[in-house]
Design a protein around this motif. Structure first.
Motif, PDB file in Angstrom:
ATOM      1  N   GLU A   1       0.814  -1.224   0.000  1.00  0.00           N
ATOM      2  CA  GLU A   1       0.000   0.000   0.000  1.00  0.00           C
ATOM      3  C   GLU A   1       0.846   1.272   0.000  1.00  0.00           C
ATOM      4  OE1 GLU A   1      -3.330   0.362  -0.253  1.00  0.00           O
ATOM      5  OE2 GLU A   1      -3.335  -1.802  -0.603  1.00  0.00           O
ATOM      6  N   CYS A   2       2.141   1.144   0.307  1.00  0.00           N
ATOM      7  CA  CYS A   2       3.004   2.335   0.448  1.00  0.00           C
ATOM      8  C   CYS A   2       3.316   2.941  -0.921  1.00  0.00           C
ATOM      9  CB  CYS A   2       4.298   1.913   1.155  1.00  0.00           C
ATOM     10  SG  CYS A   2       5.562   3.183   1.152  1.00  0.00           S
ATOM     11  N   THR A   3       3.199   4.263  -1.047  1.00  0.00           N
ATOM     12  CA  THR A   3       3.538   4.918  -2.326  1.00  0.00           C
ATOM     13  C   THR A   3       4.905   5.605  -2.278  1.00  0.00           C
ATOM     14  OG1 THR A   3       2.306   6.850  -1.617  1.00  0.00           O
ATOM     15  CG2 THR A   3       1.183   5.364  -3.136  1.00  0.00           C
ATOM     16  N   ARG A   4       5.692   5.316  -1.281  1.00  0.00           N
ATOM     17  CA  ARG A   4       7.044   5.894  -1.137  1.00  0.00           C
ATOM     18  C   ARG A   4       6.989   7.422  -1.102  1.00  0.00           C
ATOM     19  NH1 ARG A   4       6.009   0.676  -2.052  1.00  0.00           N
ATOM     20  NH2 ARG A   4       7.826  -0.575  -2.579  1.00  0.00           N
ATOM     21  N   CYS A   5       6.072   7.966  -0.310  1.00  0.00           N
ATOM     22  CA  CYS A   5       5.939   9.431  -0.259  1.00  0.00           C
ATOM     23  C   CYS A   5       7.079  10.063   0.520  1.00  0.00           C
ATOM     24  CB  CYS A   5       4.597   9.833   0.340  1.00  0.00           C
ATOM     25  SG  CYS A   5       4.568   9.802   2.148  1.00  0.00           S
ATOM     26  N   MET A   6       7.805   9.249   1.298  1.00  0.00           N
ATOM     27  CA  MET A   6       8.991   9.686   2.046  1.00  0.00           C
ATOM     28  C   MET A   6       8.671  10.407   3.353  1.00  0.00           C
ATOM     29  SD  MET A   6      11.683   8.610   0.420  1.00  0.00           S
ATOM     30  CE  MET A   6      13.058   9.437   1.210  1.00  0.00           C
ATOM     31  N   HIS A   7       7.420  10.715   3.647  1.00  0.00           N
ATOM     32  CA  HIS A   7       7.152  11.530   4.839  1.00  0.00           C
ATOM     33  C   HIS A   7       7.644  10.848   6.116  1.00  0.00           C
ATOM     34  CE1 HIS A   7       5.328  14.323   7.581  1.00  0.00           C
ATOM     35  NE2 HIS A   7       4.763  13.313   8.212  1.00  0.00           N
ATOM     36  N   CYS A   8       7.293   9.562   6.300  1.00  0.00           N
ATOM     37  CA  CYS A   8       7.685   8.897   7.552  1.00  0.00           C
ATOM     38  C   CYS A   8       9.205   8.803   7.668  1.00  0.00           C
ATOM     39  CB  CYS A   8       7.026   7.520   7.658  1.00  0.00           C
ATOM     40  SG  CYS A   8       7.467   6.390   6.335  1.00  0.00           S
ATOM     41  N   ILE A   9       9.867   8.577   6.527  1.00  0.00           N
ATOM     42  CA  ILE A   9      11.336   8.472   6.545  1.00  0.00           C
ATOM     43  C   ILE A   9      11.954   9.837   6.862  1.00  0.00           C
ATOM     44  CG2 ILE A   9      13.383   7.933   5.154  1.00  0.00           C
ATOM     45  CD1 ILE A   9      11.737   5.863   3.665  1.00  0.00           C
ATOM     46  N   ASN A  10      11.380  10.903   6.304  1.00  0.00           N
ATOM     47  CA  ASN A  10      11.892  12.257   6.588  1.00  0.00           C
ATOM     48  C   ASN A  10      11.738  12.609   8.063  1.00  0.00           C
ATOM     49  OD1 ASN A  10      12.528  12.717   3.898  1.00  0.00           O
ATOM     50  ND2 ASN A  10      10.559  13.673   3.439  1.00  0.00           N
ATOM     51  N   VAL A  11      10.612  12.168   8.669  1.00  0.00           N
ATOM     52  CA  VAL A  11      10.367  12.527  10.072  1.00  0.00           C
ATOM     53  C   VAL A  11      11.258  11.701  11.009  1.00  0.00           C
ATOM     54  CG1 VAL A  11       8.619  12.572  11.911  1.00  0.00           C
ATOM     55  CG2 VAL A  11       7.989  13.252   9.597  1.00  0.00           C
ATOM     56  N   MET A  12      11.421  10.412  10.680  1.00  0.00           N
ATOM     57  CA  MET A  12      12.177   9.525  11.585  1.00  0.00           C
ATOM     58  C   MET A  12      13.327   8.835  10.845  1.00  0.00           C
ATOM     59  SD  MET A  12       9.078   7.859  13.811  1.00  0.00           S
ATOM     60  CE  MET A  12       8.479   6.786  12.552  1.00  0.00           C
ATOM     61  N   PRO A  13      14.301   9.614  10.347  1.00  0.00           N
ATOM     62  CA  PRO A  13      15.339   9.005   9.504  1.00  0.00           C
ATOM     63  C   PRO A  13      16.214   7.975  10.213  1.00  0.00           C
ATOM     64  CG  PRO A  13      15.863  11.300  10.012  1.00  0.00           C
ATOM     65  CD  PRO A  13      14.475  11.071  10.486  1.00  0.00           C
ATOM     66  N   LYS A  14      16.273   8.046  11.553  1.00  0.00           N
ATOM     67  CA  LYS A  14      17.103   7.036  12.241  1.00  0.00           C
ATOM     68  C   LYS A  14      16.345   5.729  12.408  1.00  0.00           C
ATOM     69  CE  LYS A  14      20.608   9.570  14.691  1.00  0.00           C
ATOM     70  NZ  LYS A  14      21.115  10.072  15.956  1.00  0.00           N
ATOM     71  N   ALA A  15      15.006   5.794  12.358  1.00  0.00           N
ATOM     72  CA  ALA A  15      14.203   4.589  12.578  1.00  0.00           C
ATOM     73  C   ALA A  15      13.806   3.914  11.272  1.00  0.00           C
ATOM     74  CB  ALA A  15      12.943   4.951  13.363  1.00  0.00           C
ATOM     75  N   LEU A  16      13.619   4.702  10.230  1.00  0.00           N
ATOM     76  CA  LEU A  16      13.120   4.158   8.964  1.00  0.00           C
ATOM     77  C   LEU A  16      14.120   4.435   7.848  1.00  0.00           C
ATOM     78  CD1 LEU A  16       9.434   5.422   9.265  1.00  0.00           C
ATOM     79  CD2 LEU A  16      10.322   3.198   9.916  1.00  0.00           C
ATOM     80  N   ARG A  17      14.395   3.390   7.071  1.00  0.00           N
ATOM     81  CA  ARG A  17      15.351   3.551   5.972  1.00  0.00           C
ATOM     82  C   ARG A  17      14.757   3.001   4.689  1.00  0.00           C
ATOM     83  NH1 ARG A  17      20.808   4.151   8.242  1.00  0.00           N
ATOM     84  NH2 ARG A  17      20.427   4.285  10.464  1.00  0.00           N
ATOM     85  N   ILE A  18      15.224   3.540   3.573  1.00  0.00           N
ATOM     86  CA  ILE A  18      14.759   3.043   2.273  1.00  0.00           C
ATOM     87  C   ILE A  18      15.067   1.551   2.175  1.00  0.00           C
ATOM     88  CG2 ILE A  18      14.994   5.262   1.092  1.00  0.00           C
ATOM     89  CD1 ILE A  18      17.688   4.215  -0.023  1.00  0.00           C
ATOM     90  N   GLY A  19      14.293   0.838   1.334  1.00  0.00           N
ATOM     91  CA  GLY A  19      14.500  -0.599   1.159  1.00  0.00           C
ATOM     92  C   GLY A  19      15.830  -0.910   0.485  1.00  0.00           C
ATOM     93  N   ASN A  20      16.100  -2.213   0.325  1.00  0.00           N
ATOM     94  CA  ASN A  20      17.385  -2.609  -0.263  1.00  0.00           C
ATOM     95  C   ASN A  20      17.298  -2.909  -1.759  1.00  0.00           C
ATOM     96  OD1 ASN A  20      19.220  -2.411   1.883  1.00  0.00           O
ATOM     97  ND2 ASN A  20      18.300  -4.244   2.818  1.00  0.00           N
ATOM     98  N   ASP A  21      16.101  -3.213  -2.266  1.00  0.00           N
ATOM     99  CA  ASP A  21      15.944  -3.535  -3.692  1.00  0.00           C
ATOM    100  C   ASP A  21      15.616  -2.232  -4.419  1.00  0.00           C
ATOM    101  OD1 ASP A  21      15.592  -4.716  -6.104  1.00  0.00           O
ATOM    102  OD2 ASP A  21      13.725  -5.766  -5.597  1.00  0.00           O
ATOM    103  N   ARG A  22      16.670  -1.548  -4.847  1.00  0.00           N
ATOM    104  CA  ARG A  22      16.497  -0.157  -5.302  1.00  0.00           C
ATOM    105  C   ARG A  22      16.614   0.018  -6.813  1.00  0.00           C
ATOM    106  NH1 ARG A  22      21.024   1.485  -0.985  1.00  0.00           N
ATOM    107  NH2 ARG A  22      19.918   0.717   0.830  1.00  0.00           N
ATOM    108  N   GLY A  23      15.977   1.050  -7.298  1.00  0.00           N
ATOM    109  CA  GLY A  23      16.059   1.422  -8.718  1.00  0.00           C
ATOM    110  C   GLY A  23      15.415   2.779  -8.877  1.00  0.00           C
ATOM    111  N   CYS A  24      14.700   2.974  -9.997  1.00  0.00           N
ATOM    112  CA  CYS A  24      14.005   4.247 -10.147  1.00  0.00           C
ATOM    113  C   CYS A  24      12.684   4.065 -10.867  1.00  0.00           C
ATOM    114  CB  CYS A  24      14.882   5.287 -10.856  1.00  0.00           C
ATOM    115  SG  CYS A  24      14.931   5.161 -12.641  1.00  0.00           S
ATOM    116  N   SER A  25      11.813   5.059 -10.705  1.00  0.00           N
ATOM    117  CA  SER A  25      10.587   5.158 -11.490  1.00  0.00           C
ATOM    118  C   SER A  25      10.875   6.162 -12.595  1.00  0.00           C
ATOM    119  CB  SER A  25       9.430   5.702 -10.649  1.00  0.00           C
ATOM    120  OG  SER A  25       9.162   4.846  -9.579  1.00  0.00           O
TER     121      SER A  25
END
Lengths: 438, 79
Positions: free
Chosen positions: A302-326
């Protein structure tokens, strides 16, 4: 004493913010003193005349600049924009005052030596005034005369190992965010691909090939620091396919107030204690997050990668490991038909050198289509709007997927192609007649 | 079609034009309808290198015309 009286410009210096008028005056003064003993190659008082013509424009309420012309360096169709003052007798030092665009280093990384060397060239052969950076990211040199263009170009390419940027109906200087050099959110090496594409498409950058301008921008994550989704014809936005990595201990530390949210960015005011529900979970655009006791859970599909939660809590939440681009296409500014944001074409693609898939399946088929079908001065986004997103899918050979749908269908007509229908258009008439009378 | 023949057609077509002296790249595609756009683009750019044609850029758009034809500087509408 100033060459021209500039009461209206002087007023612009009175605010609390840095003033471009003060900057131009400082350069005018520096050129008048000439402490370095330079043999200025364009009029020494060009900055004074620039202030004069600007004051006159304020007085008249209209511009005294004209733009465009044949000026450029040999073999290049871009990088120089002709500028002429329409009051050359009053302001002779800026009668010809061309702009040069210099290709910025990827991520805008440069040493102070490089900056100093750029300015050494430009103080001698131009006005000394720059714009760091133009909206396409270029280092912009403001104001020189025609004979200096080749000289500046020679010095840039031979001494500084850099090049002019794009202008006109060309590929514009590709630009990227700072990427993995400094940012833990970067999902791919934006600087590597930006540099590669700049070199790979030199011909498109310097020799006009298109109906209008064309921009690539590379953002390492959906925070979109170079605004590729709004400003580029093909936008590359970093993303990941697997789960956001969660450090549950760090989540607890944020909730307990041990780690400041947003990396302390909002520390100037007392916003009260951090509330994970109010500030993160309840405002998640897809509602994909919840607390199970003291454990944070994210429903990745359900996640659209909006980045808000990661921006707020960067020490707790990190981008996934299977990376690329849209990859998204068709953004543009509002000259025709209103501003347009880019539309998603490819939800996920790996970004790996030598980027063959990107070049052969996306970039070049799109260019071929646009060069063939695009009207003069029509951006890719306008062509997509005119001929339909379906046509973009056709030319790139990409199959339609739900992510391409922005809203429920508003057009009631569906046109199927023969290859999309089982059995095609042909039928066995005898078989048909067994069940249907004439 | 041979490259030299294409160049000849382009020059002759441009010389016949009255009024305008600078044209969009797309107008050159129309001069050689049987050739792929990309090939015509390459020939036009080669002709600029050979100083037969020249670019004229407004900053946002590029036009191409015979070298020396028409005005070299910015012009206002109606000029």
């Amino acid at each position: 004493m100033a060459k021209h009286e500039t009461p209206m410009l002087d007023q612009l210096e009175s605010g609390p913010w840095p003033s471009f008028v003060s900057d131009i005056k400082a350069e005018a003064e520096s050129r008048a003193k000439n402490e370095k003993g330079l043999d200025y190659q364009i009029p020494q008082d060009c900055c004074d005349d620039l202030l004069g013509v600007l004051e006159l424009s304020y007085k008249h309420g209209r511009t005294h600049w004209k733009h465009g012309g044949i000026v450029g360096v040999f073999g290049y169709g871009g990088g120089v924009i002709g500028r002429y003052c329409d009051q050359p007798e009053m302001f002779p030092a800026v009668a010809h005052f061309h702009t040069m665009r210099v290709n910025q280093p990827s991520g805008k990384f440069y040493s102070t030596k490089f900056l100093g060397d750029l300015l050494d060239i430009w103080e001698l052969r131009g006005s000394g005034l720059t714009n760091m950076h133009g909206s396409t990211g270029d280092i912009v040199f403001l104001g020189t005369t025609t004979p200096q263009l080749e000289e500046v170009f020679f010095d840039l390419t031979h001494k500084l190992d850099t090049d002019l940027g794009g202008s006109g109906s060309n590929l514009r200087t590709p630009s990227c965010c700072i990427g993995q050099a400094r940012c833990e959110f970067a999902c791919y090496d934006t600087q590597a691909i930006c540099h590669y594409m700049t070199n790979e498409y030199q011909d498109e950058l310097h020799r006009p090939a298109f109906p209008y301008k064309f921009k690539f921008k590379f953002d390492g994550c959906p925070n979109c620091c170079v605004a590729s989704i709004a400003r580029s014809d093909i936008s590359y936005i970093g993303t990941w396919r697997d789960d956001i990595r969660i450090d549950q201990e760090a989540v607890k530390a944020y909730i307990g107030g041990e780690i400041p949210p947003n990396a302390g960015a909002h520390a100037g005011r007392d916003w009260g204690p951090f509330d994970i529900h109010k500030e993160v979970i309840d405002i998640c655009p897809t509602g994909c997050m919840r607390m199970d006791g003291d454990k944070l859970e994210i429903n990745t599909p359900e996640c659209t990668r909006c980045m808000h939660c990661i921006n707020v809590m960067p020490k707790a939440l990190r981008i996934g490991n299977d990376r690329g681009c849209s990859i998204l296409c068709g953004a543009k500014a509002p000259i025709l038909d209103g501003a347009q944001m880019a539309s998603l074409l490819i939800p996920f693609i790996k970004v790996e050198e030598p980027y063959d898939e990107l070049k052969e399946k996306v970039i070049e088929p799109i260019w071929d289509w646009w060069m063939e079908e695009g009207k003069n001065r029509e951006r890719l986004g306008e062509l997509i709007k005119r001929q339909g997103f379906q046509k973009l899918l056709d030319v790139t050979g990409i199959k339609a997927i739900p992510q391409h749908v922005a809203e429920p269908r508003s057009n009631p007509y569906i046109f199927w192609k023969e290859e999309e229908v089982p059995g095609g258009w042909k039928r066995d008439i005898n078989e048909f007649r067994k069940y249907h009378q004439r | 079609m041979e490259k030299e023949e294409v160049k000849k057609i382009i020059v002759e077509t441009l010389k016949k034009k009255k009024g305008k002296t600078k044209f969009y790249l797309k107008d050159y595609y129309k001069m050689i309808p049987d050739m792929k756009a990309r090939q015509v683009k390459n020939i036009v750019n080669e002709m600029v290198k050979e100083e037969i044609l020249e670019y004229w850029s407004s900053g946002s758009t590029t036009l191409i015309g015979l070298k020396g034809a028409g005005k070299a500087h910015a012009t206002e509408e109606g000029e």
